[in-house]
Design an enzyme around this catalytic site. Structure first.
Site, short mmCIF file in Angstrom:
data_model
loop_
_atom_site.label_atom_id
_atom_site.label_comp_id
_atom_site.label_asym_id
_atom_site.label_seq_id
_atom_site.Cartn_x
_atom_site.Cartn_y
_atom_site.Cartn_z
N THR A 14 0.87 -1.17 0.00
CA THR A 14 0.00 0.00 0.00
C THR A 14 0.91 1.23 0.00
O THR A 14 2.09 1.13 0.36
CB THR A 14 -0.87 0.05 1.27
OG1 THR A 14 0.00 0.17 2.39
CG2 THR A 14 -1.72 -1.20 1.40
N GLU B 99 -5.77 -3.77 -0.55
CA GLU B 99 -6.11 -4.90 0.33
C GLU B 99 -7.28 -5.73 -0.19
O GLU B 99 -7.54 -6.81 0.31
CB GLU B 99 -6.50 -4.37 1.73
CG GLU B 99 -5.36 -3.76 2.53
CD GLU B 99 -5.15 -2.28 2.24
OE1 GLU B 99 -5.55 -1.81 1.15
OE2 GLU B 99 -4.58 -1.58 3.09
N LYS C 178 -13.47 17.66 11.28
CA LYS C 178 -14.27 17.68 12.50
C LYS C 178 -14.50 19.12 12.91
O LYS C 178 -13.60 19.79 13.44
CB LYS C 178 -13.57 16.90 13.60
CG LYS C 178 -14.49 16.69 14.78
CD LYS C 178 -13.95 15.67 15.74
CE LYS C 178 -15.07 15.26 16.68
NZ LYS C 178 -14.62 14.48 17.80
N TRP D 34 -19.09 16.07 11.82
CA TRP D 34 -18.22 15.71 10.71
C TRP D 34 -18.66 16.39 9.42
O TRP D 34 -19.84 16.43 9.11
CB TRP D 34 -18.22 14.20 10.47
CG TRP D 34 -17.72 13.40 11.62
CD1 TRP D 34 -18.44 12.59 12.42
CD2 TRP D 34 -16.36 13.32 12.08
NE1 TRP D 34 -17.63 12.01 13.37
CE2 TRP D 34 -16.35 12.43 13.19
CE3 TRP D 34 -15.15 13.91 11.69
CZ2 TRP D 34 -15.20 12.11 13.90
CZ3 TRP D 34 -14.01 13.59 12.39
CH2 TRP D 34 -14.03 12.71 13.48
P1 ADP Z 1 -3.94 4.63 -1.60
O1 ADP Z 1 -4.01 4.46 -0.12
O2 ADP Z 1 -2.62 4.99 -2.13
O3 ADP Z 1 -5.02 5.55 -2.14
P2 ADP Z 1 -5.43 2.37 -2.54
O4 ADP Z 1 -5.61 2.47 -4.00
O5 ADP Z 1 -5.36 1.03 -1.94
O6 ADP Z 1 -4.16 3.17 -2.18
O7 ADP Z 1 -6.58 3.23 -1.88
C1 ADP Z 1 -7.77 2.71 -1.41
C2 ADP Z 1 -8.63 3.84 -0.94
O8 ADP Z 1 -8.99 4.69 -2.03
C3 ADP Z 1 -9.95 3.42 -0.35
O9 ADP Z 1 -9.82 3.05 1.00
C4 ADP Z 1 -10.80 4.66 -0.53
O10 ADP Z 1 -10.57 5.59 0.51
C5 ADP Z 1 -10.26 5.25 -1.80
N1 ADP Z 1 -11.15 4.91 -2.92
C6 ADP Z 1 -11.03 3.91 -3.79
N2 ADP Z 1 -12.02 3.93 -4.70
C7 ADP Z 1 -12.81 4.98 -4.40
C8 ADP Z 1 -14.00 5.54 -4.95
N3 ADP Z 1 -14.59 5.05 -6.03
N4 ADP Z 1 -14.52 6.62 -4.33
C9 ADP Z 1 -13.95 7.16 -3.24
N5 ADP Z 1 -12.83 6.69 -2.68
C10 ADP Z 1 -12.26 5.61 -3.25
#
Ligand code: ADP
Length: 540
Positions: free
Chosen positions: A181, A326, A435, A440
């Site tokens: 990640t 993940e 916050k 929120w």
């Molecule tokens: P990074 O942490 O670098 O962004 P990831 O690609 O694993 O790596 O990120 C996953 C996160 O991206 C999710 O937990 C979410 O917060 C965000 N995410 C993924 N797809 C979407 C989406 N369609 N809309 C909003 N947030 C998203």
């Protein structure tokens, strides 16, 4: 009763064999400086066997990690298959990280060999001396790089036999892939994918109600092959025998859109920032996109304006997907169920901008601060938890954030509401929520509204400390070039006032040149927060 069905072990090998046996004439195409490189799955298969033989000759054993440090191209695809097909673990490394993070990740993964693109050699030179486990450096090119003691990929595989017999993958739960990640908090953490998870995830992508990848498709993952396996496209495309198109390092909006046009791409996928750049280009230049049947956008929330743009101008559906490293990554997808199609366009859009319903095999729930499951009423909020056969059970070789895996569920760190139809709507990442006075505010909602404003190119909303309210939202915006000279912040505030409750409205709008991006091309709000930590709110 046991043993009712054959116990075929699902594996990347099955995908490879199927591509070669049934779709040998289909092509893999990679953009190169001197015209596109193209070859068939039959040619690809021969080279994968040579590469597999080479890996064994280099002493790579089952379970060993092998690093790839490369753009989206055909050699990277060969590694995607050859490494897992000898039982080793394909570790795709993010080429946009800094040298010290790369050193940490490669040492932590204990990579035994590193394959890298020649254009990335300057970066490899920076971290190579600090690597503790890598025994072989191989440059994905014809020419070796002596300074790095890196042998030539082409020379090495040309010396290998094409009749190499792949060892049988006897256990589908063996590790096949590893991806870290991007480490927004703490160290980057590794996620191991198994042969089984990759196979099932590939099948899920190909379901009609997911992305429906099929033999007729010409797929083009703009998302990098180091970002959650290019969202599974290389494996899924091979499984169904789709033609695969890769951009290599030609990643400017014009390069991408030209390749889509030239190679008659039908399905493509990437993060919203990529499409913002492409939309800006399409304002001034015409391209023929008639073959494109689907644009999958995910990784960050997708603004309404983006969905409408491609739908109205080009009649191309944009489908939003949610996922994480993940979760392999496909978690959910925002298809509009047929019982919702009688709703007005506007109401349907309210579903398309959500993150959708989970993929088959993926289960969801959301829990509040007391650990109680929230109601699916579209209002209650809680942290999204998921489980399923391609959701990680733990991080690789670390106890960091072990608490995220509990009772067989993975806590995503995304705050969501779930509606009675089962659609997830991401309110925010826990760390990005603002916050204000005990309530929120969703930065995501404000951002998608800002990104739909006709004069705004990029936007991010962050929490900035505030004496009275603890935190208040600050909107950082990049105007479209045509409006950069006469950009009216007041107009933006009034626009938001028409959409949100008064206490949600950012206390200030900062006009900036560019919003910093993360290593996977998303808006980097962590960096923005650091830039504005001492921001002085306007008085009044
Ligand atoms: P990074 O942490 O670098 O962004 P990831 O690609 O694993 O790596 O990120 C996953 C996160 O991206 C999710 O937990 C979410 O917060 C965000 N995410 C993924 N797809 C979407 C989406 N369609 N809309 C909003 N947030 C998203």
């Amino acid at each position: 009763m046991h043993g009712l069905m054959m116990d075929t072990q699902l594996s990347v090998q099955l995908i490879l064999e199927r591509a070669k046996q049934f779709f040998p004439k289909k092509e893999v195409i990679t953009r190169q400086a001197n015209g596109n490189h193209r070859y068939t799955y039959a040619d690809f298969y021969q080279r994968v066997l040579r590469l597999a033989s080479l890996l064994q000759q280099l002493g790579i054993k089952p379970g060993d990690r092998v690093g790839t440090f490369a753009w989206n191209n055909y050699r990277h695809l060969e590694l995607y298959f050859a490494i897992p097909c000898i039982g080793a673990v394909l570790h795709t490394i993010n080429i946009r990280l800094a040298a010290d993070q790369l050193t940490y990740i490669i040492n932590h993964a204990e990579d035994q060999a590193l394959f890298f693109d020649p254009s990335l050699a300057p970066l490899v030179k920076q971290f190579a001396p600090h690597l503790e486990t890598v025994k072989n450096f191989i440059v994905m090119d014809e020419i070796p790089i002596e300074e790095l003691n890196a042998q030539s990929y082409e020379k090495l595989i040309s010396e290998q036999p094409t009749d190499f017999v792949l060892p049988k993958i006897t256990d589908e739960n063996m590790a096949a892939g590893l991806c870290y990640t991007s480490g927004t908090t703490g160290h980057p953490k590794g996620v191991l994918y198994s042969h089984r998870s990759i196979y099932l995830h590939s099948m899920a992508i190909c379901m009609a109600d997911m992305m429906g990848l099929c033999e007729r498709d010409r797929t083009f993952p703009v998302v990098p092959m180091f970002h959650a396996n290019a969202w599974g496209y290389p494996f899924a495309s091979a499984l169904v025998g789709a033609t695969q198109v890769f951009p290599n390092h030609f990643m400017q909006p014009r390069d991408i859109i030209q390749l889509i046009e030239q190679e008659k791409v039908t399905v493509t996928a990437g993060v919203p920032t990529i499409w913002l750049g492409i939309m800006a280009l399409l304002e001034h230049e015409n391209f023929n996109l008639e073959n494109l049947r689907l644009i999958v956008i995910g990784g960050s929330a997708v603004p309404v304006s983006m969905i409408e743009y491609f739908q109205k101008r080009y009649n191309i559906p944009v489908v939003q997907a949610w996922g994480m490293t993940e979760t392999s990554p496909l978690g959910s997808i925002a298809l509009v169920k047929s019982n919702l199609l009688s709703l007005s366009d506007e109401e349907q859009m309210s579903y398309r901008v959500k993150q959708g319903i989970p993929a088959a095999c993926v289960q969801i729930r959301a829990v509040d601060d007391d650990g109680k499951e929230i109601e699916w009423n579209g209002e209650a909020r809680g942290e999204l938890q998921v489980r399923g056969p391609w959701v990680a059970k733990s991080y690789f070789n670390t106890t960091e954030r072990a608490e995220a895996f509990c009772d067989g569920w993975f806590s995503t760190g995304d705050v969501v509401a779930i509606d009675p139809e089962g659609y997830i709507a991401i309110v925010d990442r826990t760390k990005d929520l603002i916050k204000s006075g005990g309530e929120w505010i969703s930065s995501v909602d404000l951002e998608i509204a800002l990104l739909s404003h006709p004069k705004i190119q990029e936007a991010a909303v962050i929490a900035v400390p505030h004496e009275k309210w603890v935190e208040r939202p600050l909107a950082c915006v990049v105007p479209k070039p045509a409006y950069s000279e006469q950009f009216d912040k007041e107009e933006v505030i009034n626009y938001l006032k028409s959409k949100f409750a008064p206490w949600w409205i950012p206390n200030a709008v900062e006009v900036i040149k560019e919003i910093p991006k993360t290593s996977v091309g998303k808006f980097d709000k962590k960096r923005l927060r650091i830039m504005y930590q001492d921001f002085q709110w306007p008085v009044g």
